[in-house]
Write a protein that holds these residues in place. Structure first.
Motif, PDB file in Angstrom:
ATOM      1  N   VAL A  54       0.876  -1.179   0.000  1.00  0.00           N
ATOM      2  CA  VAL A  54       0.000   0.000   0.000  1.00  0.00           C
ATOM      3  C   VAL A  54       0.908   1.223   0.000  1.00  0.00           C
ATOM      4  O   VAL A  54       1.831   1.331   0.801  1.00  0.00           O
ATOM      5  CB  VAL A  54      -0.953   0.020   1.212  1.00  0.00           C
ATOM      6  CG1 VAL A  54      -1.709   1.344   1.295  1.00  0.00           C
ATOM      7  CG2 VAL A  54      -1.929  -1.144   1.121  1.00  0.00           C
ATOM      8  N   ARG A  55       0.660   2.110  -0.956  1.00  0.00           N
ATOM      9  CA  ARG A  55       1.487   3.302  -1.131  1.00  0.00           C
ATOM     10  C   ARG A  55       0.617   4.562  -1.086  1.00  0.00           C
ATOM     11  O   ARG A  55      -0.562   4.516  -1.367  1.00  0.00           O
ATOM     12  CB  ARG A  55       2.188   3.283  -2.496  1.00  0.00           C
ATOM     13  CG  ARG A  55       2.932   2.029  -2.829  1.00  0.00           C
ATOM     14  CD  ARG A  55       4.344   2.055  -2.271  1.00  0.00           C
ATOM     15  NE  ARG A  55       5.110   0.911  -2.750  1.00  0.00           N
ATOM     16  CZ  ARG A  55       5.261  -0.222  -2.081  1.00  0.00           C
ATOM     17  NH1 ARG A  55       4.681  -0.376  -0.912  1.00  0.00           N
ATOM     18  NH2 ARG A  55       5.982  -1.201  -2.561  1.00  0.00           N
ATOM     19  N   ARG A  56       1.281   5.661  -0.800  1.00  0.00           N
ATOM     20  CA  ARG A  56       0.646   6.978  -0.878  1.00  0.00           C
ATOM     21  C   ARG A  56       1.105   7.602  -2.194  1.00  0.00           C
ATOM     22  O   ARG A  56       2.279   7.588  -2.521  1.00  0.00           O
ATOM     23  CB  ARG A  56       1.079   7.854   0.298  1.00  0.00           C
ATOM     24  CG  ARG A  56       0.362   9.188   0.356  1.00  0.00           C
ATOM     25  CD  ARG A  56       0.791   9.996   1.583  1.00  0.00           C
ATOM     26  NE  ARG A  56       0.610   9.289   2.825  1.00  0.00           N
ATOM     27  CZ  ARG A  56      -0.521   9.238   3.520  1.00  0.00           C
ATOM     28  NH1 ARG A  56      -1.596   9.844   3.067  1.00  0.00           N
ATOM     29  NH2 ARG A  56      -0.580   8.581   4.655  1.00  0.00           N
ATOM     30  N   CYS A  57       0.164   8.148  -2.949  1.00  0.00           N
ATOM     31  CA  CYS A  57       0.471   8.754  -4.243  1.00  0.00           C
ATOM     32  C   CYS A  57       1.491   9.878  -4.068  1.00  0.00           C
ATOM     33  O   CYS A  57       1.382  10.687  -3.146  1.00  0.00           O
ATOM     34  CB  CYS A  57      -0.801   9.283  -4.897  1.00  0.00           C
ATOM     35  SG  CYS A  57      -0.522  10.026  -6.522  1.00  0.00           S
TER      36      CYS A  57
ATOM     37  N   ALA B 264      -3.497  10.148  -2.283  1.00  0.00           N
ATOM     38  CA  ALA B 264      -4.394   8.981  -2.216  1.00  0.00           C
ATOM     39  C   ALA B 264      -3.587   7.712  -1.946  1.00  0.00           C
ATOM     40  O   ALA B 264      -2.416   7.606  -2.315  1.00  0.00           O
ATOM     41  CB  ALA B 264      -5.170   8.842  -3.524  1.00  0.00           C
ATOM     42  N   LEU B 265      -4.231   6.755  -1.317  1.00  0.00           N
ATOM     43  CA  LEU B 265      -3.609   5.454  -1.074  1.00  0.00           C
ATOM     44  C   LEU B 265      -3.975   4.518  -2.214  1.00  0.00           C
ATOM     45  O   LEU B 265      -5.076   4.576  -2.748  1.00  0.00           O
ATOM     46  CB  LEU B 265      -4.092   4.874   0.250  1.00  0.00           C
ATOM     47  CG  LEU B 265      -3.817   5.706   1.497  1.00  0.00           C
ATOM     48  CD1 LEU B 265      -4.447   5.041   2.717  1.00  0.00           C
ATOM     49  CD2 LEU B 265      -2.332   5.919   1.704  1.00  0.00           C
ATOM     50  N   PHE B 266      -3.040   3.635  -2.581  1.00  0.00           N
ATOM     51  CA  PHE B 266      -3.298   2.650  -3.623  1.00  0.00           C
ATOM     52  C   PHE B 266      -2.459   1.408  -3.352  1.00  0.00           C
ATOM     53  O   PHE B 266      -1.478   1.453  -2.605  1.00  0.00           O
ATOM     54  CB  PHE B 266      -3.000   3.211  -5.021  1.00  0.00           C
ATOM     55  CG  PHE B 266      -1.547   3.544  -5.262  1.00  0.00           C
ATOM     56  CD1 PHE B 266      -0.682   2.603  -5.811  1.00  0.00           C
ATOM     57  CD2 PHE B 266      -1.045   4.791  -4.938  1.00  0.00           C
ATOM     58  CE1 PHE B 266       0.654   2.906  -6.028  1.00  0.00           C
ATOM     59  CE2 PHE B 266       0.288   5.109  -5.146  1.00  0.00           C
ATOM     60  CZ  PHE B 266       1.140   4.156  -5.702  1.00  0.00           C
ATOM     61  N   LEU B 267      -2.842   0.311  -3.959  1.00  0.00           N
ATOM     62  CA  LEU B 267      -2.115  -0.942  -3.847  1.00  0.00           C
ATOM     63  C   LEU B 267      -1.187  -1.044  -5.049  1.00  0.00           C
ATOM     64  O   LEU B 267      -1.644  -1.048  -6.194  1.00  0.00           O
ATOM     65  CB  LEU B 267      -3.087  -2.123  -3.820  1.00  0.00           C
ATOM     66  CG  LEU B 267      -2.473  -3.501  -3.657  1.00  0.00           C
ATOM     67  CD1 LEU B 267      -1.735  -3.612  -2.329  1.00  0.00           C
ATOM     68  CD2 LEU B 267      -3.561  -4.562  -3.740  1.00  0.00           C
ATOM     69  N   ASP B 268       0.104  -1.097  -4.795  1.00  0.00           N
ATOM     70  CA  ASP B 268       1.098  -1.187  -5.865  1.00  0.00           C
ATOM     71  C   ASP B 268       1.209  -2.645  -6.310  1.00  0.00           C
ATOM     72  O   ASP B 268       1.797  -3.470  -5.624  1.00  0.00           O
ATOM     73  CB  ASP B 268       2.449  -0.678  -5.362  1.00  0.00           C
ATOM     74  CG  ASP B 268       3.537  -0.744  -6.419  1.00  0.00           C
ATOM     75  OD1 ASP B 268       3.263  -1.189  -7.551  1.00  0.00           O
ATOM     76  OD2 ASP B 268       4.678  -0.352  -6.097  1.00  0.00           O
ATOM     77  N   THR B 269       0.638  -2.925  -7.466  1.00  0.00           N
ATOM     78  CA  THR B 269       0.675  -4.291  -7.999  1.00  0.00           C
ATOM     79  C   THR B 269       1.733  -4.435  -9.092  1.00  0.00           C
ATOM     80  O   THR B 269       1.789  -5.472  -9.753  1.00  0.00           O
ATOM     81  CB  THR B 269      -0.705  -4.693  -8.561  1.00  0.00           C
ATOM     82  OG1 THR B 269      -1.098  -3.743  -9.553  1.00  0.00           O
ATOM     83  CG2 THR B 269      -1.748  -4.756  -7.448  1.00  0.00           C
TER      84      THR B 269
ATOM     85  N   GLY C  91       7.317  -3.230  -7.660  1.00  0.00           N
ATOM     86  CA  GLY C  91       6.804  -2.583  -6.448  1.00  0.00           C
ATOM     87  C   GLY C  91       7.275  -1.153  -6.303  1.00  0.00           C
ATOM     88  O   GLY C  91       7.465  -0.678  -5.187  1.00  0.00           O
ATOM     89  N   THR C  92       7.439  -0.454  -7.426  1.00  0.00           N
ATOM     90  CA  THR C  92       7.960   0.912  -7.387  1.00  0.00           C
ATOM     91  C   THR C  92       6.994   1.938  -7.963  1.00  0.00           C
ATOM     92  O   THR C  92       7.396   3.051  -8.282  1.00  0.00           O
ATOM     93  CB  THR C  92       9.287   0.989  -8.171  1.00  0.00           C
ATOM     94  OG1 THR C  92       9.060   0.524  -9.508  1.00  0.00           O
ATOM     95  CG2 THR C  92      10.364   0.153  -7.494  1.00  0.00           C
ATOM     96  N   ARG C  93       5.732   1.584  -8.090  1.00  0.00           N
ATOM     97  CA  ARG C  93       4.739   2.524  -8.620  1.00  0.00           C
ATOM     98  C   ARG C  93       4.660   3.742  -7.704  1.00  0.00           C
ATOM     99  O   ARG C  93       4.676   3.605  -6.482  1.00  0.00           O
ATOM    100  CB  ARG C  93       3.383   1.816  -8.707  1.00  0.00           C
ATOM    101  CG  ARG C  93       2.317   2.633  -9.360  1.00  0.00           C
ATOM    102  CD  ARG C  93       1.089   1.770  -9.579  1.00  0.00           C
ATOM    103  NE  ARG C  93      -0.108   2.586  -9.419  1.00  0.00           N
ATOM    104  CZ  ARG C  93      -1.308   2.111  -9.205  1.00  0.00           C
ATOM    105  NH1 ARG C  93      -1.500   0.815  -9.114  1.00  0.00           N
ATOM    106  NH2 ARG C  93      -2.332   2.921  -9.084  1.00  0.00           N
ATOM    107  N   ARG C  94       4.560   4.936  -8.302  1.00  0.00           N
ATOM    108  CA  ARG C  94       4.584   6.167  -7.521  1.00  0.00           C
ATOM    109  C   ARG C  94       3.256   6.888  -7.464  1.00  0.00           C
ATOM    110  O   ARG C  94       3.009   7.669  -6.545  1.00  0.00           O
ATOM    111  CB  ARG C  94       5.637   7.115  -8.095  1.00  0.00           C
ATOM    112  CG  ARG C  94       7.035   6.542  -7.996  1.00  0.00           C
ATOM    113  CD  ARG C  94       8.084   7.481  -8.529  1.00  0.00           C
ATOM    114  NE  ARG C  94       7.976   8.779  -7.898  1.00  0.00           N
ATOM    115  CZ  ARG C  94       8.358   9.910  -8.469  1.00  0.00           C
ATOM    116  NH1 ARG C  94       8.856   9.908  -9.670  1.00  0.00           N
ATOM    117  NH2 ARG C  94       8.227  11.050  -7.840  1.00  0.00           N
ATOM    118  N   TRP C  95       2.412   6.689  -8.482  1.00  0.00           N
ATOM    119  CA  TRP C  95       1.196   7.474  -8.576  1.00  0.00           C
ATOM    120  C   TRP C  95      -0.039   6.595  -8.524  1.00  0.00           C
ATOM    121  O   TRP C  95      -0.040   5.468  -9.007  1.00  0.00           O
ATOM    122  CB  TRP C  95       1.186   8.274  -9.877  1.00  0.00           C
ATOM    123  CG  TRP C  95       2.330   9.230  -9.958  1.00  0.00           C
ATOM    124  CD1 TRP C  95       2.497  10.373  -9.240  1.00  0.00           C
ATOM    125  CD2 TRP C  95       3.483   9.114 -10.786  1.00  0.00           C
ATOM    126  NE1 TRP C  95       3.685  10.981  -9.570  1.00  0.00           N
ATOM    127  CE2 TRP C  95       4.312  10.219 -10.521  1.00  0.00           C
ATOM    128  CE3 TRP C  95       3.911   8.179 -11.724  1.00  0.00           C
ATOM    129  CZ2 TRP C  95       5.515  10.427 -11.156  1.00  0.00           C
ATOM    130  CZ3 TRP C  95       5.119   8.381 -12.367  1.00  0.00           C
ATOM    131  CH2 TRP C  95       5.906   9.498 -12.077  1.00  0.00           C
TER     132      TRP C  95
END
Length: 178
Positions: free
Chosen positions: A135-138, A145-150, A154-158
């Motif tokens: 779970v990441r913060r944009c 916003a919070l999102f699940l980095d799939t 595991g380096t999604r930023r937005w």
């Protein structure tokens, strides 16, 4: 009908938390200001096939559940938050039924209450699963916003490449040009 609310955070509870847009900024925007908006959110993202007509009381429960879920997901697991989410998760959830035509329908005596129960259960399942580590913060300047980095690394930023990612890339480009 076009979708009114943002989807795609990776879990239903994460989409729900995003209904308080720009959380903690001067632009903070409540996307569920009343029972009609809460009903529209359920109609768009919930399992029911007929429109849901929540009450003012159920929208207040939705706000309370949303803030408890947010606190849980961001690490603020106070006793009151834990008890509140456990109470919401214990409420009846929608039950599946098969129609004569072979279609699956979801029913509940109080669909708005059942939706709160689904959201609380989803949040509890998420924080106790290995997915929670993703779970990441944009990284969007105003988003948060919070999102699940799939993503595989595991380096999604937005939360959304189309919106927040695009805005960040435009800002970077403008800074280089000027």
């Amino acid at each position: 009908m076009t979708d009114r609310f943002r989807e795609g955070a990776g879990r239903l509870c994460l989409d729900f938390v995003r209904t308080l847009r720009y959380r903690g900024t001067p632009e903070e925007l409540e996307e569920l200001p009343d029972a009609a908006a809460w009903g529209a959110w359920i109609d768009q993202l919930g399992p029911f096939t007929t429109p849901v007509k929540p009450t003012d009381i159920s929208v207040r429960d939705a706000w309370t559940a949303r803030e408890a879920i947010y606190e849980l997901l961001t690490g603020d697991v106070r006793e009151v938050v834990r008890r509140r989410l456990n109470r919401f998760a214990a409420m009846p959830v929608p039950a599946p039924s098969l129609t004569a035509a072979g279609e699956l329908r979801w029913q509940a005596p109080d669909p708005a209450e059942a939706m709160v129960a689904l959201l609380a259960r989803d949040a509890l399942e998420l924080v106790t699963s290995p997915e929670f580590a993703r779970v990441r913060r944009c990284a969007g300047e105003r988003c948060g916003a919070l999102f699940l980095d799939t993503s595989r690394p595991g380096t999604r930023r937005w939360c959304s490449m189309e919106i927040c990612g695009n805005q960040a890339k435009k800002s970077t480009y403008r800074a280089k040009v000027h």
